[in-house]
Design a protein around this motif. Structure first.
Motif, mmCIF file in Angstrom:
data_model
loop_
_atom_site.group_PDB
_atom_site.id
_atom_site.type_symbol
_atom_site.label_atom_id
_atom_site.label_comp_id
_atom_site.label_asym_id
_atom_site.label_seq_id
_atom_site.Cartn_x
_atom_site.Cartn_y
_atom_site.Cartn_z
ATOM 1 N N GLY A 1 0.848 -1.172 -0.100
ATOM 2 C CA GLY A 1 -0.200 -0.036 0.140
ATOM 3 C C GLY A 1 0.957 1.167 -0.173
ATOM 4 N N ARG A 2 1.969 1.110 0.846
ATOM 5 C CA ARG A 2 2.886 2.342 0.753
ATOM 6 C C ARG A 2 3.191 2.844 -0.800
ATOM 7 N NH1 ARG A 2 7.407 1.434 5.013
ATOM 8 N NH2 ARG A 2 5.578 1.116 6.323
ATOM 9 N N ASP A 3 3.639 1.472 -1.404
ATOM 10 C CA ASP A 3 3.993 1.924 -2.706
ATOM 11 C C ASP A 3 3.160 2.515 -3.854
ATOM 12 O OD1 ASP A 3 6.711 1.018 -1.950
ATOM 13 O OD2 ASP A 3 6.188 -1.021 -2.542
ATOM 14 N N LEU A 4 1.695 2.130 -3.483
ATOM 15 C CA LEU A 4 0.711 2.453 -4.165
ATOM 16 C C LEU A 4 0.429 3.806 -4.066
ATOM 17 C CD1 LEU A 4 -1.131 -0.694 -4.073
ATOM 18 C CD2 LEU A 4 0.300 -0.015 -6.048
ATOM 19 N N GLY A 5 0.840 4.343 -2.905
ATOM 20 C CA GLY A 5 0.364 5.881 -2.260
ATOM 21 C C GLY A 5 -0.834 5.504 -1.253
ATOM 22 N N TYR A 6 -1.223 4.280 -0.789
ATOM 23 C CA TYR A 6 -2.143 3.823 -0.070
ATOM 24 C C TYR A 6 -1.532 3.195 1.401
ATOM 25 C CZ TYR A 6 -5.926 5.887 -2.857
ATOM 26 O OH TYR A 6 -6.610 6.643 -3.553
ATOM 27 N N PRO A 7 -0.704 3.629 2.074
ATOM 28 C CA PRO A 7 -0.346 2.973 3.304
ATOM 29 C C PRO A 7 -1.541 2.567 4.110
ATOM 30 C CG PRO A 7 0.091 5.414 3.541
ATOM 31 C CD PRO A 7 -0.468 5.253 2.255
ATOM 32 N N THR A 8 -1.558 1.196 4.494
ATOM 33 C CA THR A 8 -2.588 0.819 5.302
ATOM 34 C C THR A 8 -2.214 0.220 6.771
ATOM 35 O OG1 THR A 8 -2.264 -1.534 4.137
ATOM 36 C CG2 THR A 8 -3.857 0.226 3.399
ATOM 37 N N ALA A 9 -3.034 0.389 7.554
ATOM 38 C CA ALA A 9 -3.012 -0.206 8.907
ATOM 39 C C ALA A 9 -3.612 -1.701 8.902
ATOM 40 C CB ALA A 9 -3.658 0.397 10.117
ATOM 41 N N ASN A 10 -3.057 -2.770 8.811
ATOM 42 C CA ASN A 10 -3.257 -4.050 8.494
ATOM 43 C C ASN A 10 -3.809 -4.517 9.772
ATOM 44 O OD1 ASN A 10 -2.804 -3.786 5.978
ATOM 45 N ND2 ASN A 10 -0.603 -4.229 6.358
ATOM 46 N N ILE A 11 -4.879 -5.471 9.883
ATOM 47 C CA ILE A 11 -5.521 -5.857 11.376
ATOM 48 C C ILE A 11 -5.893 -7.358 10.825
ATOM 49 C CG2 ILE A 11 -7.157 -6.012 12.878
ATOM 50 C CD1 ILE A 11 -7.259 -2.893 12.739
ATOM 51 N N ARG A 12 -5.490 -8.571 11.628
ATOM 52 C CA ARG A 12 -5.797 -9.865 11.245
ATOM 53 C C ARG A 12 -7.282 -10.129 11.986
ATOM 54 N NH1 ARG A 12 -3.546 -12.296 7.244
ATOM 55 N NH2 ARG A 12 -1.632 -12.278 7.950
ATOM 56 N N PHE B 1 -20.812 -0.369 2.808
ATOM 57 C CA PHE B 1 -20.039 -1.296 1.763
ATOM 58 C C PHE B 1 -20.103 -0.470 0.381
ATOM 59 C CE2 PHE B 1 -20.627 -4.519 -1.664
ATOM 60 C CZ PHE B 1 -19.449 -5.392 -1.336
ATOM 61 N N ILE B 2 -18.898 -0.767 -0.158
ATOM 62 C CA ILE B 2 -18.633 0.160 -1.321
ATOM 63 C C ILE B 2 -18.476 -0.863 -2.605
ATOM 64 C CG2 ILE B 2 -16.981 1.478 -2.723
ATOM 65 C CD1 ILE B 2 -15.861 2.488 -0.168
ATOM 66 N N ARG B 3 -18.042 -1.958 -2.715
ATOM 67 C CA ARG B 3 -17.825 -2.880 -3.669
ATOM 68 C C ARG B 3 -17.240 -4.143 -3.363
ATOM 69 N NH1 ARG B 3 -12.818 -3.615 -5.628
ATOM 70 N NH2 ARG B 3 -11.274 -1.750 -5.366
ATOM 71 N N GLU B 4 -17.416 -5.149 -4.216
ATOM 72 C CA GLU B 4 -16.734 -6.439 -3.953
ATOM 73 C C GLU B 4 -15.291 -6.303 -4.279
ATOM 74 O OE1 GLU B 4 -18.763 -9.537 -6.011
ATOM 75 O OE2 GLU B 4 -20.695 -9.411 -4.857
ATOM 76 N N GLU B 5 -14.649 -7.215 -3.567
ATOM 77 C CA GLU B 5 -13.283 -7.450 -4.060
ATOM 78 C C GLU B 5 -13.054 -7.878 -5.378
ATOM 79 O OE1 GLU B 5 -9.462 -9.137 -1.378
ATOM 80 O OE2 GLU B 5 -10.960 -10.672 -1.859
ATOM 81 N N LEU B 6 -12.155 -7.196 -5.902
ATOM 82 C CA LEU B 6 -11.827 -7.463 -7.619
ATOM 83 C C LEU B 6 -10.349 -7.781 -7.910
ATOM 84 C CD1 LEU B 6 -14.003 -4.548 -8.993
ATOM 85 C CD2 LEU B 6 -14.651 -7.161 -8.832
ATOM 86 N N LYS B 7 -10.270 -8.579 -8.693
ATOM 87 C CA LYS B 7 -8.799 -8.648 -9.373
ATOM 88 C C LYS B 7 -8.589 -7.803 -10.581
ATOM 89 C CE LYS B 7 -5.471 -12.257 -11.047
ATOM 90 N NZ LYS B 7 -5.449 -13.664 -11.136
ATOM 91 N N GLU C 1 -1.932 -0.339 -12.088
ATOM 92 C CA GLU C 1 -2.651 1.272 -12.613
ATOM 93 C C GLU C 1 -3.983 1.165 -12.355
ATOM 94 O OE1 GLU C 1 1.474 0.747 -13.965
ATOM 95 O OE2 GLU C 1 -0.254 -0.460 -14.315
ATOM 96 N N ALA C 2 -4.631 0.175 -12.850
ATOM 97 C CA ALA C 2 -6.052 -0.098 -12.719
ATOM 98 C C ALA C 2 -6.647 -0.080 -11.613
ATOM 99 C CB ALA C 2 -6.474 -1.097 -13.466
ATOM 100 N N LEU C 3 -5.600 -0.692 -10.434
ATOM 101 C CA LEU C 3 -6.278 -0.979 -9.260
ATOM 102 C C LEU C 3 -6.119 0.343 -8.297
ATOM 103 C CD1 LEU C 3 -6.561 -2.269 -6.617
ATOM 104 C CD2 LEU C 3 -4.195 -2.793 -6.260
ATOM 105 N N VAL C 4 -5.086 1.330 -8.859
ATOM 106 C CA VAL C 4 -5.090 2.593 -7.987
ATOM 107 C C VAL C 4 -5.920 3.240 -8.597
ATOM 108 C CG1 VAL C 4 -3.347 4.830 -7.932
ATOM 109 C CG2 VAL C 4 -2.470 2.466 -7.910
ATOM 110 N N THR C 5 -6.284 3.361 -9.749
ATOM 111 C CA THR C 5 -7.663 4.277 -10.228
ATOM 112 C C THR C 5 -8.820 4.043 -9.632
ATOM 113 O OG1 THR C 5 -6.504 4.450 -12.464
ATOM 114 C CG2 THR C 5 -8.716 5.033 -12.448
#
Length: 327
Positions: free
Chosen positions: A205-216, A285-291, A296-300
């Motif tokens: 996420g950090r590399d994508l410009g979206y650093p995340t707090a990860n929780i299991r 809820f925004i959307r389902e998980e996608l591949k 670039e498409a993911l970041v958009t």
């Protein structure tokens, strides 16, 4: 928030238990609107007689004892349940260990030993479908029939319906599994939330410009995999800071399709959260998980998700579970 919310356990000396309390009894998984009706009945009974009101609940959940090999998606673990109960105005909770001994206790023995002798209750509120004791023989009707002889007041609450559908923990689990966050929030009386420690991830996420707090999350969590608008609580009580964000819960199919992980991106926040424990409330809820075919498409799409999340959170500026401080 209820100051001085006490927790009474099987090991608590009888001398430390307030005598004459009114109790609301149930499993209280999720502390939803049906549970809150029972709690409010106990609070009203307590106020009418100048008595403290306590919750009586069971840990682990009886389903865990009777079906140890069946995955159980709990809406609230013990700690979360107690914090929700502490936010209702109750003076405390009695947490009874549900084990072989308690499972084998007859309903009559439970009433006389646990409720009357040990707790010394003066009144009790239960839901219409709550059963207890060996073979689930104990019922609201049994409590009502025993009340005159025991000298206690009994209040039995009817089921709570929303649009002709009964509110239940099972219905809320199903709503969360389908991504129906609005329905779950309505039945709960506030957003569903989880509490967890921030752990190290792959740092993608950090590399994508979206650093995340990860929780299991718990391995049995049945929340639908997807993208959510979330509100995060950092700290507890009156000092808690709320931060808006967007979160992904799932297996990251674009990258590794690994074990389910909650990844939270906090808006307008900079700092190190590793090792901290956060409350994460699910607002929409925004959307389902996608591949995605490319990073670039993911970041958009993440940019779009963030905009949708900001709008959803702006529409619900105060949405957060009412949590009390335990102890």
């Amino acid at each position: 928030m209820t100051p001085g919310f006490i927790v009474i356990r099987d090991t608590t000396p009888t001398t430390a238990i307030p005598r004459g309390a009114v109790v609301a009894m149930g499993n209280f998984d999720g502390v939803h609107l049906g549970h809150r009706a029972v709690i409010e009945a106990a609070l009203q009974m307590g106020r009418a007689h100048g008595r403290p009101a306590l919750a009586v609940t069971f840990e682990p959940h009886p389903r865990r004892y009777f079906s140890p090999n069946t995955p159980q998606f709990r809406l609230t673990d013990e700690a979360a349940k107690l914090r929700l109960l502490a936010g209702t105005g109750l003076s405390g909770a009695v947490v009874m260990t549900f084990d072989k001994g308690r499972a084998g206790t007859t309903a009559q023995d439970f009433i006389h030993h646990d409720l009357i002798e040990r707790l010394g209750i003066s009144g009790i509120a239960v839901g219409y479908d709550f059963h207890f004791g060996k073979g689930r023989v104990g019922s609201p009707s049994l409590l009502v029939s025993e009340a005159p002889r025991l000298g206690i007041e009994v209040d039995v609450q009817a089921h709570i319906d929303i649009e002709e559908r009964p509110v239940s923990s099972s219905a809320i689990r199903m709503a969360l599994a389908e991504g129906q966050i609005g329905d779950a929030t309505t039945m709960l009386g506030g957003p569903w939330f989880i509490t967890g420690e921030v752990i190290h991830g792959e740092k993608r996420g950090r590399d994508l410009g979206y650093p995340t707090a990860n929780i299991r999350l718990d391995k049995n969590c049945g929340l639908k995999h997807g993208i959510y608008a979330v509100r995060v609580g950092r700290g507890q009580g009156k000092d808690q800071v709320r931060i808006n964000g967007v979160a992904s819960f799932g297996r990251r199919p674009t990258f590794d399709n690994g074990a389910p992980l909650l990844e939270v991106f906090l808006f307008d926040f900079k700092g190190d959260l590793y090792g901290e424990t956060l409350d994460v409330a699910f607002i929409a809820f925004i959307r389902e998980e996608l591949k995605f075919d490319s990073v670039e498409a993911l970041v958009t799409r993440m940019d779009d998700d963030s905009a949708i999340a900001r709008a959803a959170l702006a529409a619900a500026p105060d949405a957060f579970p009412k949590l009390g401080v335990v102890g």
